[in-house]
Design a protein around this motif. Structure first.
Motif, PDB file in Angstrom:
ATOM      1  N   ILE A 107       0.826  -1.213   0.000  1.00  0.00           N
ATOM      2  CA  ILE A 107       0.000   0.000   0.000  1.00  0.00           C
ATOM      3  C   ILE A 107       0.860   1.263   0.000  1.00  0.00           C
ATOM      4  O   ILE A 107       0.386   2.340   0.352  1.00  0.00           O
ATOM      5  N   THR A 108       2.127   1.107  -0.415  1.00  0.00           N
ATOM      6  CA  THR A 108       3.045   2.253  -0.383  1.00  0.00           C
ATOM      7  C   THR A 108       2.506   3.432  -1.184  1.00  0.00           C
ATOM      8  O   THR A 108       2.459   4.563  -0.686  1.00  0.00           O
ATOM      9  N   GLU A 109       2.115   3.182  -2.427  1.00  0.00           N
ATOM     10  CA  GLU A 109       1.617   4.264  -3.279  1.00  0.00           C
ATOM     11  C   GLU A 109       0.351   4.875  -2.701  1.00  0.00           C
ATOM     12  O   GLU A 109       0.157   6.098  -2.749  1.00  0.00           O
ATOM     13  N   LYS A 110      -0.515   4.026  -2.146  1.00  0.00           N
ATOM     14  CA  LYS A 110      -1.764   4.520  -1.554  1.00  0.00           C
ATOM     15  C   LYS A 110      -1.471   5.446  -0.382  1.00  0.00           C
ATOM     16  O   LYS A 110      -2.063   6.527  -0.258  1.00  0.00           O
ATOM     17  N   VAL A 111      -0.528   5.018   0.491  1.00  0.00           N
ATOM     18  CA  VAL A 111      -0.174   5.835   1.660  1.00  0.00           C
ATOM     19  C   VAL A 111       0.496   7.127   1.224  1.00  0.00           C
ATOM     20  O   VAL A 111       0.224   8.208   1.767  1.00  0.00           O
ATOM     21  N   GLN A 112       1.382   7.035   0.218  1.00  0.00           N
ATOM     22  CA  GLN A 112       2.050   8.233  -0.293  1.00  0.00           C
ATOM     23  C   GLN A 112       1.036   9.209  -0.868  1.00  0.00           C
ATOM     24  O   GLN A 112       1.139  10.425  -0.651  1.00  0.00           O
ATOM     25  N   LEU A 113       0.064   8.663  -1.605  1.00  0.00           N
ATOM     26  CA  LEU A 113      -0.978   9.518  -2.172  1.00  0.00           C
ATOM     27  C   LEU A 113      -1.797  10.180  -1.070  1.00  0.00           C
ATOM     28  O   LEU A 113      -2.095  11.380  -1.145  1.00  0.00           O
ATOM     29  N   GLN A 114      -2.151   9.414  -0.051  1.00  0.00           N
ATOM     30  CA  GLN A 114      -2.912   9.977   1.067  1.00  0.00           C
ATOM     31  C   GLN A 114      -2.109  11.058   1.782  1.00  0.00           C
ATOM     32  O   GLN A 114      -2.659  12.090   2.174  1.00  0.00           O
ATOM     33  N   THR A 115      -0.788  10.809   1.924  1.00  0.00           N
ATOM     34  CA  THR A 115       0.078  11.796   2.576  1.00  0.00           C
ATOM     35  C   THR A 115       0.180  13.060   1.735  1.00  0.00           C
ATOM     36  O   THR A 115       0.126  14.182   2.262  1.00  0.00           O
ATOM     37  N   GLN A 116       0.318  12.879   0.416  1.00  0.00           N
ATOM     38  CA  GLN A 116       0.373  14.034  -0.480  1.00  0.00           C
ATOM     39  C   GLN A 116      -0.921  14.837  -0.408  1.00  0.00           C
ATOM     40  O   GLN A 116      -0.902  16.074  -0.368  1.00  0.00           O
ATOM     41  N   GLN A 117      -2.037  14.118  -0.393  1.00  0.00           N
ATOM     42  CA  GLN A 117      -3.331  14.795  -0.300  1.00  0.00           C
ATOM     43  C   GLN A 117      -3.459  15.547   1.023  1.00  0.00           C
ATOM     44  O   GLN A 117      -3.991  16.662   1.063  1.00  0.00           O
ATOM     45  N   LYS A 118      -2.941  14.920   2.096  1.00  0.00           N
ATOM     46  CA  LYS A 118      -2.980  15.579   3.405  1.00  0.00           C
ATOM     47  C   LYS A 118      -2.114  16.827   3.389  1.00  0.00           C
ATOM     48  O   LYS A 118      -2.511  17.878   3.916  1.00  0.00           O
ATOM     49  N   ASN A 119      -0.924  16.715   2.775  1.00  0.00           N
ATOM     50  CA  ASN A 119      -0.036  17.877   2.676  1.00  0.00           C
ATOM     51  C   ASN A 119      -0.658  18.978   1.840  1.00  0.00           C
ATOM     52  O   ASN A 119      -0.592  20.165   2.184  1.00  0.00           O
ATOM     53  N   GLN A 120      -1.248  18.580   0.706  1.00  0.00           N
ATOM     54  CA  GLN A 120      -1.894  19.555  -0.163  1.00  0.00           C
ATOM     55  C   GLN A 120      -3.059  20.222   0.547  1.00  0.00           C
ATOM     56  O   GLN A 120      -3.280  21.430   0.402  1.00  0.00           O
ATOM     57  N   SER A 121      -3.791  19.419   1.324  1.00  0.00           N
ATOM     58  CA  SER A 121      -4.915  19.973   2.082  1.00  0.00           C
ATOM     59  C   SER A 121      -4.429  20.988   3.107  1.00  0.00           C
ATOM     60  O   SER A 121      -5.036  22.058   3.276  1.00  0.00           O
ATOM     61  N   ALA A 122      -3.301  20.655   3.775  1.00  0.00           N
ATOM     62  CA  ALA A 122      -2.738  21.577   4.771  1.00  0.00           C
ATOM     63  C   ALA A 122      -2.258  22.858   4.106  1.00  0.00           C
ATOM     64  O   ALA A 122      -2.482  23.970   4.626  1.00  0.00           O
TER      65      ALA A 122
END
Length: 323
Positions: free
Chosen positions: A129-144
């Motif tokens: 789930i590396t890509e999924k977690v990275q995508l979620q992290t990117q989305q979280k960063n973008q949201s912040a």
């Protein structure tokens, strides 16, 4: 006898055979391993070798710790073994290492089972789930970052749906809500209804993608008049509901930007009033000058009349004198 959809295992084996289980295991689109109670690998399927980069020969007989990496907290492993040792199902995430040395985040589900001889084993389903977690992290960063940009904007901003429900807003909008005593969107709707006859912001927008409107309101917290400029912009969005999966439909959200112009309006009003006062003052000054000049002329009129009379008398005297 354990049942499977009202079909017992013996009957299932008689109808499909052991090869069916093996075929399902080998062709499963997820990585699967079978280990003994010590964690030694007894079997892997092709999907597992594809994820880890190890061949089947390199894995079978090795302990599953061959994939472990030090960044996984020890308490996670302790919880894992305590759970499955008690016969319970465990699911969680581990940081694993591929043969290449690359790290990946593994979402792992582990359960125990027994064979016909009563021997205990574990089977585990692995997902990278590396890509999924990275995508979620990117989305979280973008949201912040988006939230930071939104809150640093010098105007109040809100995103509303077609029902005028506020989906998100920035800090200035929230502060304005507190200051006005009610949400600005609600005040906008009242203004558009009473002053322009529109039942909603969507109706006010019509077919336009962008619109703007000056707003004059009275705060419920104060009797002081306040002025705002409101800018509207439509954004097309796709319906995310499950029933719309095969038949996606688009709707529109509206971004509303609100800028208060009260200080500017008051400043302009003060300038207008001062200009009128100055004009009135200038008019009084001119009028006073006119009156002063008229008074001076009036005062000079007497001497002028006397001089004129003297001149006339002198002319008569010269005319009557003997030659």
């Amino acid at each position: 006898m354990k049942q499977l959809d009202n079909l017992d295992v013996d009957s299932f084996d008689y109808r499909f055979g052991h090869d069916a289980f093996k075929q399902i295991l080998l062709t499963a689109p997820v990585a699967i391993t079978i280990t003994d109670t010590m964690g030694n690998i007894l079997m892997v399927n092709p999907c597992f070798t594809e994820i880890t980069g190890y061949s089947e020969d390199e894995l079978v007989g090795k302990n599953c710790s061959i994939l472990s990496y030090k960044t996984t907290p020890e308490n996670v492993y302790n919880n894992l073994w305590a759970t499955i040792s008690n016969g319970d199902h465990w699911q969680g995430q581990l940081i694993n290492k591929k043969k290449s040395g690359d790290l990946y985040i593994a979402d792992i589900s582990i359960s125990g089972f027994r064979n016909e001889n009563g021997e205990s084993f574990y089977y585990a389903i692995h997902k990278d789930i590396t890509e999924k977690v990275q995508l979620q992290t990117q989305q979280k960063n973008q949201s912040a970052m988006f939230e930071a940009v939104l809150n640093s904007a010098p105007i109040a901003i809100a995103l509303i749906d077609s029902n005028n429900k506020v989906l998100l807003s920035n800090k200035l909008y929230q502060d304005l809500t507190t200051n006005l005593g009610e949400p600005p969107i609600q005040l906008l709707r009242k203004y558009l209804k009473f002053d322009h006859g529109y039942d909603s912001i969507d109706a006010f927008m019509g077919t336009k993608q962008k619109h703007s409107q000056g707003i004059h309101i009275n705060s419920t917290h104060s009797s002081i008049d306040r002025w705002f400029d409101a800018a509207f912009a439509k954004i097309p969005v796709t319906d995310t509901a499950a029933e719309a999966y095969f038949h996606p439909t688009d709707e529109f959200y509206t971004v509303v930007g609100i800028t208060e112009r009260t200080k500017e309006k008051r400043h302009l009003e003060e300038r207008r009033v001062n200009a009128i006062k100055l004009m009135a003052s200038d008019n009084k000054y001119v009028h006073a000058m006119q009156e002063a000049m008229m008074a001076t002329l009036h005062q000079l009129q007497g001497p002028f009349n006397m001089i004129e009379s003297a001149v006339n008398m002198l002319k008569k005297t010269i005319t009557l004198a003997p030659v």
